[in-house]
Design an enzyme around this catalytic site. Structure first.
Site, PDB file in Angstrom:
ATOM      1  N   PRO A   1       0.919  -1.064   0.028  1.00  0.00           N
ATOM      2  CA  PRO A   1      -0.025  -0.211  -0.056  1.00  0.00           C
ATOM      3  C   PRO A   1       0.844   1.133  -0.136  1.00  0.00           C
ATOM      4  O   PRO A   1       0.433   2.448  -0.374  1.00  0.00           O
ATOM      5  CB  PRO A   1      -0.860  -0.008   1.402  1.00  0.00           C
TER       6      PRO A   1
ATOM      7  N   ASP B   1      -5.948  -0.001 -26.013  1.00  0.00           N
ATOM      8  CA  ASP B   1      -6.273  -0.228 -24.493  1.00  0.00           C
ATOM      9  C   ASP B   1      -6.935   1.153 -24.214  1.00  0.00           C
ATOM     10  O   ASP B   1      -6.381   2.203 -24.426  1.00  0.00           O
ATOM     11  CB  ASP B   1      -5.216  -0.396 -23.696  1.00  0.00           C
TER      12      ASP B   1
ATOM     13  N   GLU C   1       2.321  -6.861   8.459  1.00  0.00           N
ATOM     14  CA  GLU C   1       2.292  -5.096   8.284  1.00  0.00           C
ATOM     15  C   GLU C   1       3.257  -4.879   7.194  1.00  0.00           C
ATOM     16  O   GLU C   1       3.685  -3.782   7.109  1.00  0.00           O
ATOM     17  CB  GLU C   1       2.725  -4.517   9.688  1.00  0.00           C
TER      18      GLU C   1
ATOM     19  N   ARG D   1      -0.317  -9.625 -20.789  1.00  0.00           N
ATOM     20  CA  ARG D   1      -1.152  -9.590 -21.830  1.00  0.00           C
ATOM     21  C   ARG D   1      -0.389  -8.632 -23.131  1.00  0.00           C
ATOM     22  O   ARG D   1      -0.773  -8.566 -23.986  1.00  0.00           O
ATOM     23  CB  ARG D   1      -2.407  -8.925 -21.489  1.00  0.00           C
TER      24      ARG D   1
HETATM   25  C1  LIG Z   1       4.883  -5.571   1.518  1.00  0.00           C
HETATM   26  O1  LIG Z   1       4.300  -4.731   2.486  1.00  0.00           O
HETATM   27  C2  LIG Z   1       2.850  -5.091   2.625  1.00  0.00           C
HETATM   28  C3  LIG Z   1       2.079  -5.723   1.406  1.00  0.00           C
HETATM   29  C4  LIG Z   1       0.746  -5.606   1.622  1.00  0.00           C
HETATM   30  C5  LIG Z   1      -0.204  -6.293   0.686  1.00  0.00           C
HETATM   31  O2  LIG Z   1      -0.339  -5.173  -0.565  1.00  0.00           O
HETATM   32  C6  LIG Z   1      -1.183  -4.307  -0.445  1.00  0.00           C
HETATM   33  O3  LIG Z   1      -2.164  -4.343   0.499  1.00  0.00           O
HETATM   34  C7  LIG Z   1      -1.450  -3.633  -1.688  1.00  0.00           C
HETATM   35  C8  LIG Z   1      -0.583  -3.315  -2.837  1.00  0.00           C
HETATM   36  N1  LIG Z   1      -1.103  -2.327  -3.432  1.00  0.00           N
HETATM   37  N2  LIG Z   1      -2.161  -1.845  -2.885  1.00  0.00           N
HETATM   38  C9  LIG Z   1      -2.514  -2.357  -1.631  1.00  0.00           C
HETATM   39  C10 LIG Z   1       0.061  -5.166   2.666  1.00  0.00           C
HETATM   40  C11 LIG Z   1       0.844  -4.719   3.832  1.00  0.00           C
HETATM   41  C12 LIG Z   1       0.091  -4.113   4.876  1.00  0.00           C
HETATM   42  C13 LIG Z   1      -1.163  -4.694   5.681  1.00  0.00           C
HETATM   43  C14 LIG Z   1      -1.748  -4.397   6.575  1.00  0.00           C
HETATM   44  C15 LIG Z   1      -1.276  -3.023   6.918  1.00  0.00           C
HETATM   45  N3  LIG Z   1      -0.173  -2.302   6.448  1.00  0.00           N
HETATM   46  C16 LIG Z   1       0.291  -3.042   5.459  1.00  0.00           C
HETATM   47  C17 LIG Z   1       2.244  -4.580   3.776  1.00  0.00           C
END
Ligand SMILES: COc1cc(COC(=O)c2cn[nH]c2)cc(-c2cccnc2)c1
Length: 242
Positions: free
Chosen positions: A88, A172, A115, A157
């Site tokens: 994120p 696209d 996390e 793709r």
């Molecule tokens: C590598 O570190 C991460 C990866 C992810 C998974 O990816 C996404 O969620 C995502 C990717 N594009 N948009 C969202 C989540 C967390 C995470 C979870 C809970 C609290 N904070 C962070 C951490």
């Protein structure tokens, strides 16, 4: 292109072997290897996470396990690789990134859970190869696996030979910086709703103009940010008249 994915849930990546992508793999256009991160743990509990320094909620993925896994995966093929970590906190992944990734010989994806991954892992590998922390959207998933499915599909793709009709990738949404307008197919009238007459007129100039107008209208309504990002010469006089 070779794609490696490191994850604690290899089963999450099974959809990569379905349909279009499955055929791309079968035809040798794409080589996908999924690795279980736990294969590089050494303790009886196969621990991949630990408590965060400085306190705070949740757990952080341990650097040692990731280091052993990525060293092994990277060493398995001599092709230069780009390490991609969906998070994120990443830079937004765009169609331009999909095109750039499609030109890579090898992509290695690290799927974070909890996390996230100890920052020193990204910092360490960034000294040796390109590392991208990317986001597929402003929301939080439980793990990076779903984001990898999104990115791999967007990239695969674009690979020559993967899509039956190469023109569709060229036309696209985003290919001209705008959203795609509405599409229609048979029947001519469906639940009292007719197909716009111009599309059945055979007048290709009028059809192109109509489609451009609908794409502009939709982009103005839904993604004004894309308009602002267009190069100055992207809109002609007729576009601006809309
Ligand atoms: C590598 O570190 C991460 C990866 C992810 C998974 O990816 C996404 O969620 C995502 C990717 N594009 N948009 C969202 C989540 C967390 C995470 C979870 C809970 C609290 N904070 C962070 C951490």
């Amino acid at each position: 292109m070779r794609i490696d994915v490191v994850t604690i849930f290899p089963g999450y990546l099974a959809p990569l072997r379905e349909a279009l992508l499955g055929r791309a793999i079968g035809s040798g256009l794409l080589d996908v290897a999924v690795h279980d991160l736990r294969d590089w743990t050494h303790d009886v509990h196969q621990a991949v996470d630990d408590s965060p320094y400085g306190g705070g909620p949740g757990m952080v993925m341990r650097p040692q396990v990731w280091g052993d896994a990525l060293d092994a995966v990277l060493a398995a093929d001599e092709r230069p690789a780009r390490l991609v970590v969906p998070t994120p906190a990443g830079r937004p992944f765009t169609q331009a990134d999909a095109h750039a990734y499609a030109a890579e010989e090898r992509l290695v994806f690290a799927c974070g859970r909890y996390e996230g991954i100890d920052q020193r892992v990204v910092d360490h590998y960034a000294d040796a190869l390109p590392v991208d922390e990317i986001s597929i959207g402003d929301y939080v998933l439980v793990g990076g696996e779903v984001a990898v499915l999104v990115v791999v599909e967007a990239v695969a793709r674009l690979l020559p030979g993967v899509l039956g009709n190469p023109r569709s990738a060229a036309e696209d949404s985003f290919s001209d910086g705008l959203l795609e307008g509405p599409s229609y197919t048979r029947p001519e009238v469906w639940r009292d709703r007719p197909v716009p007459d111009v599309l059945r007129s055979g007048n290709h100039g009028a059809i192109a103009r109509w489609r451009r107008d609908r794409a502009l209208e939709r982009t103005v309504a839904r993604r004004p940010d894309l308009l602002a990002a267009l190069p100055p010469d992207a809109l002609d006089k007729k576009d601006r008249a809309l």
